[in-house]
Design an enzyme around this catalytic site. Structure first.
Site, PDB file in Angstrom:
ATOM      1  CG  HIS A   1     -10.229  -5.952  -5.331  1.00 27.38           C
ATOM      2  ND1 HIS A   1     -11.478  -6.008  -4.525  1.00 27.38           N
ATOM      3  CD2 HIS A   1      -9.402  -5.635  -4.389  1.00 27.38           C
ATOM      4  CE1 HIS A   1     -11.212  -5.541  -3.353  1.00 27.38           C
ATOM      5  NE2 HIS A   1     -10.112  -5.051  -3.015  1.00 27.38           N
TER       6      HIS A   1
ATOM      7  CE  LYS B   1      -3.900  -2.180   0.371  1.00 25.77           C
ATOM      8  NZ  LYS B   1      -5.056  -2.257  -0.604  1.00 25.77           N
TER       9      LYS B   1
ATOM     10  CG  ASP C   1     -14.468  -7.833  -6.296  1.00 29.13           C
ATOM     11  OD1 ASP C   1     -15.152  -8.724  -6.123  1.00 29.13           O
ATOM     12  OD2 ASP C   1     -13.749  -7.393  -5.193  1.00 29.13           O
TER      13      ASP C   1
ATOM     14  CD  GLU D   1     -10.018  -2.015  -4.586  1.00 34.87           C
ATOM     15  OE1 GLU D   1     -10.514  -1.969  -3.515  1.00 34.87           O
ATOM     16  OE2 GLU D   1      -8.795  -2.359  -4.970  1.00 34.87           O
TER      17      GLU D   1
ATOM     18  CG  ASP E   1      -4.191  -0.682  -3.609  1.00 34.30           C
ATOM     19  OD1 ASP E   1      -4.906   0.337  -4.220  1.00 34.30           O
ATOM     20  OD2 ASP E   1      -5.114  -1.702  -3.209  1.00 34.30           O
TER      21      ASP E   1
ATOM     22  CD  GLU F   1      -5.169  -2.494  -6.714  1.00 33.98           C
ATOM     23  OE1 GLU F   1      -6.156  -2.785  -6.067  1.00 33.98           O
ATOM     24  OE2 GLU F   1      -4.032  -3.366  -6.522  1.00 33.98           O
TER      25      GLU F   1
END
Length: 373
Positions: A299, A168, A272, A249, A197, A223
């Site tokens: 995701h 992240k 997703d 996602e 992400d 992401e």
């Protein structure tokens, strides 16, 4: 022709196995709606979806009051027709997360029933492209974790054969993101993928600066750098960034994905099934992406997505985040970093019904039949 005779709905809350924090939120609890459909032949299929802590009660009311009663008596094999009918019935409230999550629980149950009656696992019924797919892990890369923990987790994953690790990003100071990724790249070497992400945490100027600063680390992707509805921003960033941009996602319509692909606004699609509305629209997005030569790296929902990634030609990775261990008998099979698609008929998820029944929230547990509609 087997008609839908009974639908049982329930919801359980599942606490994350580890603390999960990203740039904009904490993952508090996984509300998990479950739908079991029984047809007139006595065949059953179970589907599910999820939230990350809010909206579950609204999903359950939508299922109980509107969606499930509508399909009692319908031919359970008409999966495509049912999905479109339910989507149109709720068109005044689409496109949005609550409706899509509810649709996903029904649609995955119908696919499970269909596959079980055919005696086929989902990955074969939906396409049968391959029997396994590489995994990358997200569980050791949360934003609050110290860099030492991230490095240790990635090295362990690499030793197990995983393809990469997701970290992240979105620390308040750019230098912090750079330092974390620099340490990770040095530790894992150049033969291991690093995914990042941002969880929609950046404005356009920040996203451009971060993408430029992180480019030297050879990332697999960045992401959700921007809010999901900022397509123009993603177009500009994708054109300027040497690193592929991943989205999906937080998109709830096949048309949103089509616009991203047509405008060259992404390099990775992360559709997703729990948020797009089920397996039926997931496959549409995946096949559309193949037409643009875009890989699909879905995701979350690894227990379901392993079969979908293995069903399509452009499925690339399965994201490792355990989430169903407490309500299943057996987990996802991973061998040398490869997620193995289940061979059992249906979704291949081995539900532990004693655990589910003991955890089910009584307020949302309901059986819908023709007599009750």
């Amino acid at each position: 022709m087997a008609r839908i005779e009974r639908i049982e709905i329930a919801m359980v809350d599942l606490a994350p196995k580890v603390e999960r924090q990203d740039a904009i939120q904490s993952f508090v609890t996984q509300e998990t709606p479950l739908v079991t459909i029984t047809d007139s032949d006595g065949a059953q299929g179970t589907g599910y979806s999820y939230t990350i802590g809010t909206g579950g009660s609204s999903v359950m009311r939508l299922l109980a009051d509107h969606l499930c009663p509508r399909i009692i008596g319908r031919d359970a094999t008409e999966v495509e027709a049912i999905w479109h009918e339910l989507e149109f019935m709720t068109h005044a409230t689409t496109i949005g997360a609550i409706t899509s999550i509810a649709l996903a629980a029904i649609d995955t149950a119908l696919w499970d029933l269909r596959c079980r009656k055919a005696g086929l696992p989902l990955w074969r019924m939906a396409g049968g492209a391959r029997r396994s797919a590489p995994c990358y892990t997200t569980e050791g890369g949360w934003l609050h974790l110290p860099v030492e923990t991230i490095v240790e987790d990635a090295l362990n994953a690499k030793s197990l054969g995983f393809t990469g690790s997701k970290v992240k990003i979105g620390r308040p100071v750019l230098a912090d993101d750079v330092a974390r990724l620099s340490a990770l790249r040095e530790a894992v070497g150049d033969d291991y993928e690093i995914m990042t992400d941002a969880n929609q945490g950046f404005a356009r100027d920040t996203a451009r600066r971060r993408a430029d600063a992180l480019a030297p680390f050879g990332l697999a992707w960045i992401e959700e750098p921007l809010p999901a509805d900022d397509i123009a921003g993603h177009v500009a960033l994708a054109q300027a960034s040497a690193t592929p941009i991943a989205i999906g996602e937080s998109l709830y319509s096949i048309r949103h994905f089509a616009e991203y692909a047509a405008r060259d606004a992404c390099g990775i699609i992360q559709v997703d099934a729990g948020r797009i509305g089920g397996i039926t629209p997931w496959l549409k997005v995946a096949h559309m992406a193949e037409g643009f030569d875009i890989p699909v790296c879905p995701h979350f929902l690894m227990e379901l997505h392993v079969s979908l990634v293995c069903a399509v030609q452009n499925g690339r990775y399965v994201e490792y985040i355990p989430q169903l261990d407490e309500i299943t008998q057996t987990g996802l099979t991973i061998t040398d970093g490869q997620a193995i698609a289940p061979e059992t008929p249906g979704l291949g998820i081995d539900w532990d019904w004693d655990a589910i029944n003991s955890r089910a929230i009584s307020e949302f547990t309901q059986t819908i039949t023709e007599a009750s509609t």
